[in-house]
Design a protein around this motif. Structure first.
Motif, PDB file in Angstrom:
ATOM      1  N   VAL A  56      92.048  66.352  90.233  1.00 13.50           N
ATOM      2  CA  VAL A  56      91.431  65.081  89.813  1.00 13.50           C
ATOM      3  C   VAL A  56      90.131  65.332  89.044  1.00 13.50           C
ATOM      4  CG1 VAL A  56      90.418  62.914  90.667  1.00 13.50           C
ATOM      5  CG2 VAL A  56      92.446  63.871  91.774  1.00 13.50           C
ATOM      6  N   GLY A  59      89.703  64.829  85.101  1.00 10.60           N
ATOM      7  CA  GLY A  59      89.697  63.431  84.680  1.00 10.60           C
ATOM      8  C   GLY A  59      88.365  62.758  84.959  1.00 10.60           C
ATOM      9  N   SER A  63      85.755  61.239  82.164  1.00 11.02           N
ATOM     10  CA  SER A  63      85.251  59.859  82.268  1.00 11.02           C
ATOM     11  C   SER A  63      83.731  59.834  82.226  1.00 11.02           C
ATOM     12  CB  SER A  63      85.742  59.217  83.565  1.00 11.02           C
ATOM     13  OG  SER A  63      87.138  59.098  83.564  1.00 11.02           O
ATOM     14  N   GLU A 202      88.717  54.701  84.377  1.00  7.76           N
ATOM     15  CA  GLU A 202      88.497  54.979  85.799  1.00  7.76           C
ATOM     16  C   GLU A 202      89.596  54.409  86.681  1.00  7.76           C
ATOM     17  OE1 GLU A 202      85.559  56.661  87.613  1.00  7.76           O
ATOM     18  OE2 GLU A 202      86.226  57.575  85.750  1.00  7.76           O
ATOM     19  N   GLY A 204      92.656  53.810  85.728  1.00  6.80           N
ATOM     20  CA  GLY A 204      93.981  54.290  85.330  1.00  6.80           C
ATOM     21  C   GLY A 204      94.699  53.432  84.309  1.00  6.80           C
ATOM     22  N   SER A 207      94.198  56.274  79.543  1.00  6.85           N
ATOM     23  CA  SER A 207      93.895  57.699  79.653  1.00  6.85           C
ATOM     24  C   SER A 207      92.923  58.097  78.535  1.00  6.85           C
ATOM     25  CB  SER A 207      95.182  58.521  79.538  1.00  6.85           C
ATOM     26  OG  SER A 207      94.862  59.904  79.490  1.00  6.85           O
TER      27      SER A 207
END
Length: 245
Positions: A56, A59, A63, A202, A204, A207
């Motif tokens: 995770v 990602g 962000s 954040e 989802g 992307s």
């Protein structure tokens, strides 16, 4: 267009910017706080359950890198608003408009002065951020996360385009605004679309991969070009001298 004249206008505004401590500090603080606070969040969030899972973590880092785009949208507002509306209110714009400089040279010089400091502050903050993140990921992922393609697109494509978007928007607003705060408040609206994109990433819904970042960049480039030609037609010294009161 004489680039020496452009730089003369820009350097004059940069000197004023350095003396305006409130604008100077606000330009420096946001990227600096983001550079330090965001890695701290990654380091300590969920520490009781072993921290953010390795699959995770990339990602989350991508962000968080988006915060520098949000900064690029907000930081030029104060400088650009003062450079045009502030000088109009203080009656210091008229002497510049009375010089033989062309409208294009004045407009480009003022745009450059509002564009460069936020861009430099963002790059300094992003450099600090990448150093901290690499220190974290070398332990958790076993490799240095930066540099990568997403970082290159965000910092070297999106950030300059978003800075330019902010500057050009304020130039357009300046044609109607008679108060620096009103121009700043309107310019602050620019932040919301990028906050929305961050939130969408954040939760989802979107992307923030390289393809989508390039699509966002292309969209902003088109908007920048439209704003450039519109602001170029709006900035007319005769109207400024006779109607900006």
């Amino acid at each position: 267009m004489d680039l020496q004249n452009v730089w003369t206008v820009a350097s004059k505004d940069l000197d004023i910017f350095v003396k305006k401590k409130s604008i100077l500090y606000s330009t420096i603080l946001f990227p600096l706080i983001a550079a330090i606070a965001l890695p701290i969040v990654i380091e300590f969030v969920g520490q009781s359950v072993g921290g953010i899972p390795p699959d995770v973590l990339p990602g989350v880092i991508n962000s968080f890198l988006f915060f520098f785009i949000i900064g690029a949208a907000s930081l030029p507002v104060g400088i650009a608003a003062y450079s045009l509306v502030g000088e109009k209110v203080e009656k210091s714009l008229e002497p510049l408009l009375a010089t033989p400089l062309t409208d294009g040279e004045i407009l480009l010089g003022k745009s450059l002065a509002a564009f460069l400091p936020p861009l430099l502050a963002t790059y300094v903050g992003a450099t600090i951020f990448t150093v901290f993140i690499n220190a974290l990921t070398s332990n958790r992922l076993g490799y240095l996360y930066f540099p990568n393609i997403s970082m290159a697109v965000i910092l070297f494509v999106l950030v300059p385009l978003v800075c330019l978007l902010s500057v050009e928007t304020i130039i357009l607003v300046s044609a109607k605004a008679n108060d620096v705060r009103a121009a700043q408040q309107f310019g602050g609206i620019l932040v919301f679309p990028f906050v929305a994109i961050y939130v969408a990433g954040e939760i989802g819904m979107l992307s923030l991969n390289t393809t989508n970042l390039l699509l966002i960049s292309a969209t902003i480039l088109v908007i920048d070009l439209l704003l450039f030609f519109t602001s170029r037609g709006t900035f007319k010294r005769e109207e400024i001298l006779t109607k900006w009161k």
